[in-house]
Design a protein around this motif. Sequence first.
Motif, short mmCIF file in Angstrom:
data_model
loop_
_atom_site.label_atom_id
_atom_site.label_comp_id
_atom_site.label_asym_id
_atom_site.label_seq_id
_atom_site.Cartn_x
_atom_site.Cartn_y
_atom_site.Cartn_z
N LEU A 157 7.09 -3.06 -6.33
CA LEU A 157 7.11 -1.78 -5.63
C LEU A 157 7.24 -0.62 -6.61
CD1 LEU A 157 7.09 -0.17 -3.02
CD2 LEU A 157 9.57 -0.54 -2.84
N GLN A 158 8.12 -0.74 -7.62
CA GLN A 158 8.25 0.39 -8.54
C GLN A 158 7.09 0.43 -9.52
OE1 GLN A 158 11.93 -1.89 -10.53
NE2 GLN A 158 11.85 0.27 -11.07
N THR A 159 6.42 -0.69 -9.74
CA THR A 159 5.18 -0.67 -10.52
C THR A 159 4.12 0.15 -9.79
OG1 THR A 159 5.68 -2.89 -11.38
CG2 THR A 159 3.41 -2.10 -11.61
N ALA A 160 4.03 -0.04 -8.46
CA ALA A 160 3.09 0.73 -7.65
C ALA A 160 3.46 2.21 -7.65
CB ALA A 160 3.04 0.19 -6.23
N ALA A 161 4.76 2.53 -7.58
CA ALA A 161 5.20 3.93 -7.58
C ALA A 161 4.87 4.61 -8.90
CB ALA A 161 6.70 3.99 -7.30
N ALA A 162 5.03 3.88 -10.03
CA ALA A 162 4.68 4.46 -11.33
C ALA A 162 3.18 4.66 -11.44
CB ALA A 162 5.18 3.54 -12.44
N ILE B 269 0.86 -1.18 0.00
CA ILE B 269 0.00 0.00 0.00
C ILE B 269 0.90 1.22 0.00
CG2 ILE B 269 -1.80 1.29 1.19
CD1 ILE B 269 -2.78 -1.25 2.42
N LEU B 270 0.64 2.14 -0.95
CA LEU B 270 1.48 3.32 -1.14
C LEU B 270 0.61 4.57 -1.11
CD1 LEU B 270 4.56 3.70 -1.89
CD2 LEU B 270 3.79 3.97 -4.25
N ASP B 271 1.07 5.60 -0.39
CA ASP B 271 0.40 6.89 -0.38
C ASP B 271 0.80 7.65 -1.66
OD1 ASP B 271 -0.20 9.69 0.05
OD2 ASP B 271 -0.39 9.26 2.19
N VAL B 272 -0.17 7.98 -2.52
CA VAL B 272 0.16 8.58 -3.82
C VAL B 272 0.65 10.00 -3.68
CG1 VAL B 272 -1.53 7.10 -4.96
CG2 VAL B 272 -2.18 9.43 -4.32
N ARG C 223 16.82 0.95 -11.66
CA ARG C 223 16.76 0.48 -10.28
C ARG C 223 16.09 1.52 -9.39
NH1 ARG C 223 19.72 0.41 -5.50
NH2 ARG C 223 19.77 -1.59 -4.41
N LEU C 224 15.17 1.06 -8.56
CA LEU C 224 14.41 1.95 -7.69
C LEU C 224 15.30 2.49 -6.58
CD1 LEU C 224 11.49 2.96 -6.97
CD2 LEU C 224 11.33 0.95 -5.48
N GLU C 225 15.18 3.80 -6.31
CA GLU C 225 15.93 4.43 -5.23
C GLU C 225 15.03 4.55 -4.01
OE1 GLU C 225 19.11 5.15 -5.21
OE2 GLU C 225 19.35 4.46 -7.29
N ILE D 175 -2.51 3.69 -3.52
CA ILE D 175 -2.32 2.62 -4.49
C ILE D 175 -2.17 1.32 -3.70
CG2 ILE D 175 -0.65 1.58 -6.08
CD1 ILE D 175 -2.23 3.64 -7.48
N VAL D 176 -2.88 0.28 -4.12
CA VAL D 176 -2.73 -1.04 -3.52
C VAL D 176 -2.41 -2.02 -4.64
CG1 VAL D 176 -3.73 -2.78 -1.99
CG2 VAL D 176 -4.50 -0.39 -1.84
N LEU D 177 -1.30 -2.72 -4.51
CA LEU D 177 -0.90 -3.70 -5.52
C LEU D 177 -0.79 -5.07 -4.86
CD1 LEU D 177 0.20 -4.57 -8.31
CD2 LEU D 177 2.47 -3.90 -7.50
#
Length: 586
Positions: free
Chosen positions: A428-433, A257-260, A392-394, A531-533
């Motif tokens: 995780l980076q799919t959720a961030a995008a 779960i990510l805060d957009v 690569r995700l930072e 976002i929830v993946l």
Amino acid sequence: MIAFIMRLKSRAHFTVGPQPGLRDATFIGTNARRRKQARQRLAILIGLFLVAYLALGARLLQYGLTEPLQSAAIDASAHAVASRPDLTDRNGLLLATDLNTVSLYAEPRRILDADEVVEKLALVVPNLDWRETHRKLRSDSAFQWLRRQLTPKQQADILALGLPGIGFRPEKRRFYPGGATAAHIVGHVNVDNQGLAGMERYLDQQGLADLRAAGLTNDTRLEPVKLSIDLRVQNIVREVVAKAMVDYGAEAAGAVILDVETGEVLAMASVPDYDPNEPSRRLADGSIDKDYEKGWFNRISNATFEMGSTFKSFTLAMGLDEGKITLNSVVDASRPIRMGGFTIRDFKGKNRPLSIPEVFQYSSNIGTAAVADMVGVDNHRQFFTQLGLLSRLETEMPGVATPTQPRNWKKINSVTISFGHGVSTTPLQTAAAAAALMNGGHLIPPTFLPRSRDAAQSLATRVLKDTTSADMRALYDRNGQIGSGRHAQVEGFLVGGKTGTAEKVINGRYSKTSNFNSFLAAFPMDKPRYIVLSIIDAPRTGENGGRTAASNAAPMIKAIIQRAAPLLGVQPRFADASSDRRLIDY
């Protein structure tokens, strides 16, 4: 006659000796001489005792006047007692803390009977290796560890044995009250309290290891470190994915779960997992349990997968942002695409021209490939790089995996990547995008530490137009109502999303019998905040016997949002049953 005189002399109570100034002999009493010698010896003895007592007194006075040392420079290899800061969730709930404990050591040079020591210790210390312990006790070294981090009862029982050459050393033991709940986020430490994984390792990388080596953390209470996760929500996510793995007969499962608006990770779980209080286990034969250690593998950030049809979100966003399509555009999906010896078909295709909302709703491979072809290979690669999907995700989490992509992009690569095949990236980076698709077009690096909106904006990079983000919100909302996303819909919380069912790559080939499924969701769709993946690896079944993402990955999202949304402060909203259910104008 001489012998007789000598015997008389020996029995006498006096001696004869010369006296200066006198002609005649002087008679000296033997007892008086002995008393004089005794007084001299006693005076010498008293003097020696006085000197010793004065030295001891001076030393005690020195210790009493010296300030106690708070830290000392201790070599890292000396197993010094070192503190770590507590870890807490965003609400201050404890995730990790230090406990004072003791460890058992031996001084082999003081061991009188190694066999007796081993036999007695085996009565107290569980699973004691007799052969190895005996070898240590018979060595010529001055110090040997026998068992680290004993319980208080074990220490008391060993003390009662009264074994010479056996001692205890105070140490710190890391304790995780939640057990496996947040294992992959918090990580774990080794027996010397050094971080090995997760945020524990991150702390060492930020300088804690250097402070420890300098002895500046010994017995020093450090300020707690607060993480971004909500432990209540984390517990829900972990329970849901663990249940799904069992219920659907999968190899693994996970969710994040990510805060957009801030990029904060509110929860992240991957199963199988492990208990950081016991990062390793031994089997009955004493060997390491390798299956248990597989739980260290975090599939959300430390692994890459082909994310399947969730990538169609990014391809359509690319077409909208480049101005190649609008929501009113229509593409031809009436027949398969043949290219380079491959045939691209739709799963349950409609065999007719489709509007862009229909391409998204019916998850058309043909329609998505047509959009990618409009944009072009170079622009496609550039756009996905801009979204952070190819690099690569930072973030703070150590061990983040690097995405894989074709070395040289050709047209066939662009076509297959448009619907999620040919590129592997982390969930995780799919959720961030995806968060950038929902928040107005700003790519914000995800974080496991608290972050304000202002701080997030200072780190944000604009990757989409506002209008593109609005169009994507419309597509997500529509799909959540009448498309595959309805399987994740929670009444009152306006869930939108996109399913992803990808054939799993096994031994370099796509399997026809094994899937990697995912669902990418956002809520509430009137103003997306989260976002929830979800991911599920090789499920054997799903709701109503299906194996696609709509049958297992989507229900996982529904179960998470049903329980977690109120804790995240999202107020349910119910539309009038007689009115149009849609809250967004397309």
